[in-house]
Design an enzyme around this catalytic site. Structure first.
Site, PDB file in Angstrom:
ATOM      1  N   ARG A  67       0.820  -1.227   0.000  1.00 44.52           N
ATOM      2  CA  ARG A  67       0.000   0.000   0.000  1.00 44.52           C
ATOM      3  C   ARG A  67       0.848   1.269   0.000  1.00 44.52           C
ATOM      4  O   ARG A  67       0.405   2.316  -0.445  1.00 44.52           O
ATOM      5  CB  ARG A  67      -0.987  -0.019   1.172  1.00 44.52           C
ATOM      6  CG  ARG A  67      -2.214  -0.884   0.874  1.00 44.52           C
ATOM      7  CD  ARG A  67      -3.324  -0.677   1.881  1.00 44.52           C
ATOM      8  NE  ARG A  67      -3.043  -1.285   3.164  1.00 44.52           N
ATOM      9  CZ  ARG A  67      -3.172  -2.585   3.440  1.00 44.52           C
ATOM     10  NH1 ARG A  67      -3.577  -3.409   2.521  1.00 44.52           N
ATOM     11  NH2 ARG A  67      -2.900  -3.053   4.643  1.00 44.52           N
ATOM     12  N   TYR A  71       0.012   4.478  -2.289  1.00 45.72           N
ATOM     13  CA  TYR A  71      -0.123   5.868  -1.827  1.00 45.72           C
ATOM     14  C   TYR A  71       0.824   6.787  -2.587  1.00 45.72           C
ATOM     15  O   TYR A  71       0.454   7.887  -2.979  1.00 45.72           O
ATOM     16  CB  TYR A  71       0.147   5.974  -0.314  1.00 45.72           C
ATOM     17  CG  TYR A  71      -0.774   5.097   0.508  1.00 45.72           C
ATOM     18  CD1 TYR A  71      -2.096   4.869   0.104  1.00 45.72           C
ATOM     19  CD2 TYR A  71      -0.340   4.482   1.680  1.00 45.72           C
ATOM     20  CE1 TYR A  71      -2.938   4.049   0.841  1.00 45.72           C
ATOM     21  CE2 TYR A  71      -1.187   3.666   2.422  1.00 45.72           C
ATOM     22  CZ  TYR A  71      -2.478   3.446   1.996  1.00 45.72           C
ATOM     23  OH  TYR A  71      -3.308   2.634   2.713  1.00 45.72           O
ATOM     24  N   TYR A  93     -13.567  10.250   1.020  1.00 45.89           N
ATOM     25  CA  TYR A  93     -14.688  10.024   1.931  1.00 45.89           C
ATOM     26  C   TYR A  93     -14.258  10.325   3.368  1.00 45.89           C
ATOM     27  O   TYR A  93     -13.067  10.299   3.694  1.00 45.89           O
ATOM     28  CB  TYR A  93     -15.241   8.602   1.790  1.00 45.89           C
ATOM     29  CG  TYR A  93     -14.447   7.543   2.500  1.00 45.89           C
ATOM     30  CD1 TYR A  93     -13.409   6.882   1.867  1.00 45.89           C
ATOM     31  CD2 TYR A  93     -14.751   7.200   3.813  1.00 45.89           C
ATOM     32  CE1 TYR A  93     -12.678   5.914   2.518  1.00 45.89           C
ATOM     33  CE2 TYR A  93     -14.024   6.224   4.484  1.00 45.89           C
ATOM     34  CZ  TYR A  93     -12.992   5.587   3.839  1.00 45.89           C
ATOM     35  OH  TYR A  93     -12.279   4.632   4.500  1.00 45.89           O
ATOM     36  N   HIS A  95     -13.269  12.338   6.653  1.00 46.22           N
ATOM     37  CA  HIS A  95     -12.399  13.507   6.794  1.00 46.22           C
ATOM     38  C   HIS A  95     -11.126  13.183   6.024  1.00 46.22           C
ATOM     39  O   HIS A  95     -10.529  12.126   6.274  1.00 46.22           O
ATOM     40  CB  HIS A  95     -12.111  13.707   8.286  1.00 46.22           C
ATOM     41  CG  HIS A  95     -11.320  14.943   8.599  1.00 46.22           C
ATOM     42  ND1 HIS A  95     -10.124  15.243   7.979  1.00 46.22           N
ATOM     43  CD2 HIS A  95     -11.560  15.946   9.475  1.00 46.22           C
ATOM     44  CE1 HIS A  95      -9.655  16.389   8.468  1.00 46.22           C
ATOM     45  NE2 HIS A  95     -10.511  16.831   9.371  1.00 46.22           N
ATOM     46  N   ALA A 125     -15.609   8.895  10.128  1.00 52.36           N
ATOM     47  CA  ALA A 125     -16.323   7.726  10.673  1.00 52.36           C
ATOM     48  C   ALA A 125     -16.496   7.883  12.184  1.00 52.36           C
ATOM     49  O   ALA A 125     -17.531   7.533  12.743  1.00 52.36           O
ATOM     50  CB  ALA A 125     -15.548   6.454  10.355  1.00 52.36           C
ATOM     51  N   GLN A 167      -9.503   0.423  11.479  1.00 50.60           N
ATOM     52  CA  GLN A 167      -8.995  -0.642  10.606  1.00 50.60           C
ATOM     53  C   GLN A 167      -8.862  -1.953  11.379  1.00 50.60           C
ATOM     54  O   GLN A 167      -7.880  -2.681  11.218  1.00 50.60           O
ATOM     55  CB  GLN A 167      -7.657  -0.240   9.971  1.00 50.60           C
ATOM     56  CG  GLN A 167      -7.739   1.096   9.238  1.00 50.60           C
ATOM     57  CD  GLN A 167      -6.792   1.210   8.066  1.00 50.60           C
ATOM     58  OE1 GLN A 167      -7.206   1.359   6.927  1.00 50.60           O
ATOM     59  NE2 GLN A 167      -5.513   1.144   8.313  1.00 50.60           N
TER      60      GLN A 167
HETATM   61  N1  SAM Z   1     -10.643   9.202   6.461  1.00 55.32           N
HETATM   62  C1  SAM Z   1     -11.644   8.251   6.897  1.00 55.32           C
HETATM   63  C2  SAM Z   1     -12.616   8.946   7.862  1.00 55.32           C
HETATM   64  O1  SAM Z   1     -12.458  10.153   8.062  1.00 55.32           O
HETATM   65  O2  SAM Z   1     -13.523   8.300   8.383  1.00 55.32           O
HETATM   66  C3  SAM Z   1     -10.990   7.034   7.510  1.00 55.32           C
HETATM   67  C4  SAM Z   1     -10.128   6.261   6.555  1.00 55.32           C
HETATM   68  S1  SAM Z   1      -9.320   4.867   7.250  1.00 55.32           S
HETATM   69  C5  SAM Z   1      -8.154   4.514   6.007  1.00 55.32           C
HETATM   70  C6  SAM Z   1     -10.422   3.523   7.081  1.00 55.32           C
HETATM   71  C7  SAM Z   1     -11.048   3.118   8.403  1.00 55.32           C
HETATM   72  O3  SAM Z   1     -12.023   4.095   8.771  1.00 55.32           O
HETATM   73  C8  SAM Z   1     -11.809   1.806   8.404  1.00 55.32           C
HETATM   74  O4  SAM Z   1     -10.975   0.676   8.547  1.00 55.32           O
HETATM   75  C9  SAM Z   1     -12.714   1.984   9.595  1.00 55.32           C
HETATM   76  O5  SAM Z   1     -12.015   1.829  10.826  1.00 55.32           O
HETATM   77  C10 SAM Z   1     -13.088   3.479   9.441  1.00 55.32           C
HETATM   78  N2  SAM Z   1     -14.308   3.613   8.634  1.00 55.32           N
HETATM   79  C11 SAM Z   1     -14.420   3.916   7.336  1.00 55.32           C
HETATM   80  N3  SAM Z   1     -15.713   3.904   6.946  1.00 55.32           N
HETATM   81  C12 SAM Z   1     -16.428   3.591   8.039  1.00 55.32           C
HETATM   82  C13 SAM Z   1     -17.805   3.400   8.299  1.00 55.32           C
HETATM   83  N4  SAM Z   1     -18.728   3.531   7.353  1.00 55.32           N
HETATM   84  N5  SAM Z   1     -18.182   3.073   9.563  1.00 55.32           N
HETATM   85  C14 SAM Z   1     -17.271   2.907  10.545  1.00 55.32           C
HETATM   86  N6  SAM Z   1     -15.966   3.069  10.360  1.00 55.32           N
HETATM   87  C15 SAM Z   1     -15.539   3.386   9.126  1.00 55.32           C
END
Ligand code: SAM
Length: 263
Positions: A67, A71, A93, A95, A125, A167
């Protein structure tokens, strides 16, 4: 001259984006996107004629790819357009700068090269988690870690605060090439957490809904049973406090107050 702006589209389709972010997308020369599904991608196409998904930079069927390479390639393609003097908007998606490295990497690179670059916040999230679970993280505080980092480094959870592990479906996946982990690695995380929490302690698997017509997934299980629940790439783990806040009597003395003064 080129400029770079990262905006967050929120978790729920179309409804959780700020007006300013939406207008940046509309006025961009080129929009790069990373959004949860085809619905969100199609919605972006209604705002701008040149929307390019960054999704293909992840390993495709059968491919093994680190990954970190993904990136770097994403950052490179973004910076190339900034160098071509385009107004570039990246719509991520949630923040765009929360548990997401490409925004920070690309903004730093663009500024180094003398371009204007900035980030607008979005609904993460975690912001949805507090809303859906009805928790004010300010009541007793909270800690947030990426699950694998929590395992690899000597983080000390404060068991009187909430602990959020992002994650969780990748916990222990240190090679950065897989999109899931193993039950054995989840068991290692459970064993690790059992240093601080009882195996009976209730934890929640949380998945915010991407569409307003869907309900969030909120599944409470005993810590011991974490190995048996289905974890997906959007699962986040919440571990509520297991003990009450402890007063700092030294500080009370310095402030010349007593426990009863706190009400
Ligand atoms: N930038 C993203 C945000 O602001 O939510 C987070 C990105 S991070 C790489 C990915 C992680 O965000 C996932 O493994 C999970 O922990 C969380 N995540 C993303 N989508 C989600 C959702 N619909 N519900 C709960 N957690 C979520």
């Amino acid at each position: 001259t080129g400029q770079l702006i990262f905006v967050g589209t929120g978790i729920q389709l179309a409804g959780q984006i700020g007006k300013l972010s939406e207008s940046y997308i509309q006025r961009a020369d080129v929009v790069f996107s990373l959004v949860p599904d085809g619905f969100a991608q199609r919605w972006l196409h209604t705002l701008n004629n040149d929307v390019r998904s960054l999704q293909p930079y992840y390993a495709q069927n059968g491919e093994t790819k680190n990954r970190r390479d993904t990136y770097q390639q994403m950052v490179d393609v973004i910076i190339t357009e900034v160098n071509a003097n385009k107004k570039v908007v990246c719509a991520l998606y949630g923040h765009p700068g929360v548990f997401s490295c490409i925004s920070h990497m690309a903004i730093e690179q663009a500024r180094l090269e003398g371009f204007t670059a900035k980030m607008l916040p979005g609904v993460s999230a975690e912001a949805c988690l507090w809303a859906d679970l009805g928790i004010d993280p300010g009541r007793c505080g909270h800690q947030s870690y990426e699950a694998t980092q929590f395992m690899l480094y000597l983080h000390q959870p404060d068991t009187s605060a909430h602990l959020v592990l992002w994650q969780i479906a990748l916990a222990g996946e240190y090679t950065l090439t897989q999109f899931g982990t193993t039950k054995a690695k989840i068991q290692l995380l459970v064993d690790h957490l059992s240093q601080w929490y009882s195996l009976e302690h209730k934890v929640a698997i949380y998945e915010a809904a991407n569409l307003a017509v869907h309900a969030p997934r909120i599944e409470w299980v005993k810590l011991a049973d974490l190995v048996h629940v289905a974890l997906t790439t959007i699962s986040t783990l919440l571990i509520p406090p297991s003990k009450a806040l402890s007063l700092n009597y030294d500080m009370l003395a310095k402030l010349a107050i007593t426990e009863t003064d706190l009400g």
